[in-house]
Design a protein around this motif. Structure first.
Motif, PDB file in Angstrom:
ATOM      1  N   SER A   1       6.422 -29.050  14.451  1.00 46.74           N
ATOM      2  CA  SER A   1       7.016 -28.135  15.434  1.00 46.74           C
ATOM      3  C   SER A   1       6.475 -28.390  16.837  1.00 46.74           C
ATOM      4  N   ASP A   2       5.211 -28.756  16.926  1.00 47.24           N
ATOM      5  CA  ASP A   2       4.607 -29.042  18.229  1.00 47.24           C
ATOM      6  C   ASP A   2       5.281 -30.232  18.901  1.00 47.24           C
ATOM      7  N   PHE A   3       5.631 -31.235  18.105  1.00 43.04           N
ATOM      8  CA  PHE A   3       6.193 -32.464  18.662  1.00 43.04           C
ATOM      9  C   PHE A   3       7.672 -32.342  19.000  1.00 43.04           C
ATOM     10  N   VAL A   4       8.403 -31.505  18.253  1.00 45.67           N
ATOM     11  CA  VAL A   4       9.839 -31.383  18.497  1.00 45.67           C
ATOM     12  C   VAL A   4      10.147 -30.308  19.541  1.00 45.67           C
TER      13      VAL A   4
ATOM     14  N   PHE B   1      11.642 -36.145  18.808  1.00 44.79           N
ATOM     15  CA  PHE B   1      10.379 -36.052  19.549  1.00 44.79           C
ATOM     16  C   PHE B   1      10.502 -36.615  20.964  1.00 44.79           C
ATOM     17  N   ASP B   2      11.571 -37.379  21.224  1.00 44.21           N
ATOM     18  CA  ASP B   2      11.723 -38.082  22.502  1.00 44.21           C
ATOM     19  C   ASP B   2      11.694 -37.105  23.675  1.00 44.21           C
ATOM     20  N   ALA B   3      10.941 -37.469  24.713  1.00 46.96           N
ATOM     21  CA  ALA B   3      10.813 -36.612  25.892  1.00 46.96           C
ATOM     22  C   ALA B   3      12.149 -36.383  26.586  1.00 46.96           C
ATOM     23  N   ALA B   4      13.094 -37.286  26.374  1.00 42.42           N
ATOM     24  CA  ALA B   4      14.414 -37.148  27.009  1.00 42.42           C
ATOM     25  C   ALA B   4      15.154 -35.906  26.512  1.00 42.42           C
ATOM     26  N   HIS B   5      14.776 -35.407  25.351  1.00 43.54           N
ATOM     27  CA  HIS B   5      15.442 -34.231  24.773  1.00 43.54           C
ATOM     28  C   HIS B   5      14.776 -32.920  25.187  1.00 43.54           C
ATOM     29  N   LYS B   6      13.650 -33.012  25.883  1.00 37.65           N
ATOM     30  CA  LYS B   6      12.895 -31.797  26.212  1.00 37.65           C
ATOM     31  C   LYS B   6      13.579 -31.003  27.325  1.00 37.65           C
TER      32      LYS B   6
ATOM     33  N   ILE C   1      14.453 -25.869  15.959  1.00 44.35           N
ATOM     34  CA  ILE C   1      13.847 -25.970  17.299  1.00 44.35           C
ATOM     35  C   ILE C   1      14.620 -26.987  18.141  1.00 44.35           C
ATOM     36  N   TYR C   2      14.947 -28.115  17.545  1.00 45.60           N
ATOM     37  CA  TYR C   2      15.659 -29.174  18.267  1.00 45.60           C
ATOM     38  C   TYR C   2      17.020 -28.698  18.767  1.00 45.60           C
ATOM     39  N   HIS C   3      17.733 -27.935  17.944  1.00 44.25           N
ATOM     40  CA  HIS C   3      19.076 -27.493  18.299  1.00 44.25           C
ATOM     41  C   HIS C   3      19.089 -26.197  19.117  1.00 44.25           C
ATOM     42  N   SER C   4      17.932 -25.617  19.339  1.00 46.22           N
ATOM     43  CA  SER C   4      17.870 -24.372  20.114  1.00 46.22           C
ATOM     44  C   SER C   4      18.320 -24.602  21.553  1.00 46.22           C
ATOM     45  N   LYS C   5      19.231 -23.760  22.017  1.00 41.91           N
ATOM     46  CA  LYS C   5      19.685 -23.847  23.408  1.00 41.91           C
ATOM     47  C   LYS C   5      18.643 -23.267  24.358  1.00 41.91           C
TER      48      LYS C   5
END
Length: 202
Positions: A118-121, A1-6, A98-102
């Motif tokens: 899903s909204d948060f990730v 969920f961390d914004a650093a991963h967005k 979703i997290y691993h999606s390029k």
């Protein structure tokens, strides 16, 4: 969920992927909104089950499949429903896909009051499928206006530069040295005569 991963959502996408049911209001709203706002954008539908026992794995598979296409943004979601209907978007397999999606992912699940994992990730949450389409593409009319403003500013900048250089050229043309070039010769000659006189007096 961390914004650093967005990941950043592209401002001007040329191809958008959509993971949702092939029928229903959600896909119709997304396609009609994209066509209205930015008709030159291509869309690719990855039809998926969005409720039921096999929905989570199907959604995750379609998200993974989208990576094989040259897509700028991926919209993942469905229209409104009960908490049970929306539950596949709370499953870990979907969250990890979703997290691993390029490709940057916009989550568009249910109505504005509905929230899922899903909204948060995802890289960005949209309140509705229509809202996701509005976020995903710019408004063509606004884009054209912006380009016209840039053209005006560029023209003004070029004219300003031309006028400045013209004034500079005029100042050179009107300079004393250019109008009377022999004066440079006379000055040098006088200096040479002075030097010659000093040498002769030694």
């Amino acid at each position: 969920f961390d914004a650093a991963h967005k990941k950043t959502i592209p401002k001007i996408p040329m191809r958008i992927g959509i993971v949702t049911a092939p029928t229903g209001a959600a896909i119709k709203d997304i396609l009609s909104t994209i066509k209205r706002r930015f008709p030159i954008c291509e869309t690719i539908l990855f039809p998926a089950l969005v409720q039921g026992e096999n929905a989570a794995s199907d959604i995750a598979n379609k998200i993974d499949m989208a990576a094989n296409y040259e897509i700028d943004t991926l919209i993942v979601g469905r229209g409104g429903g009960s908490i049970e209907d929306l539950w596949p978007f709370n499953e870990e397999i979907v969250a990890r896909a979703i997290y691993h999606s390029k490709v940057p992912v916009i989550s568009a699940v249910g109505h504005e009051i509905d929230y899922t994992i899903s909204d948060f990730v995802s890289d960005l949450r949209a309140p509705t499928p229509t809202g996701a389409a509005e976020i995903a593409v710019p408004n063509m009319i606004d884009l054209v206006k912006h380009i016209e403003q840039l053209k005006i500013r560029l023209k003004e900048s070029i004219l300003k530069k031309v006028n400045y250089n013209k004034l500079y050229l005029d100042s050179l043309k009107n300079s004393y040295v250019i109008k009377t070039p022999m004066i440079m010769y006379e000055n040098k000659k006088q200096k040479l005569d002075l030097i010659e006189t000093k040498i002769n007096t030694l």
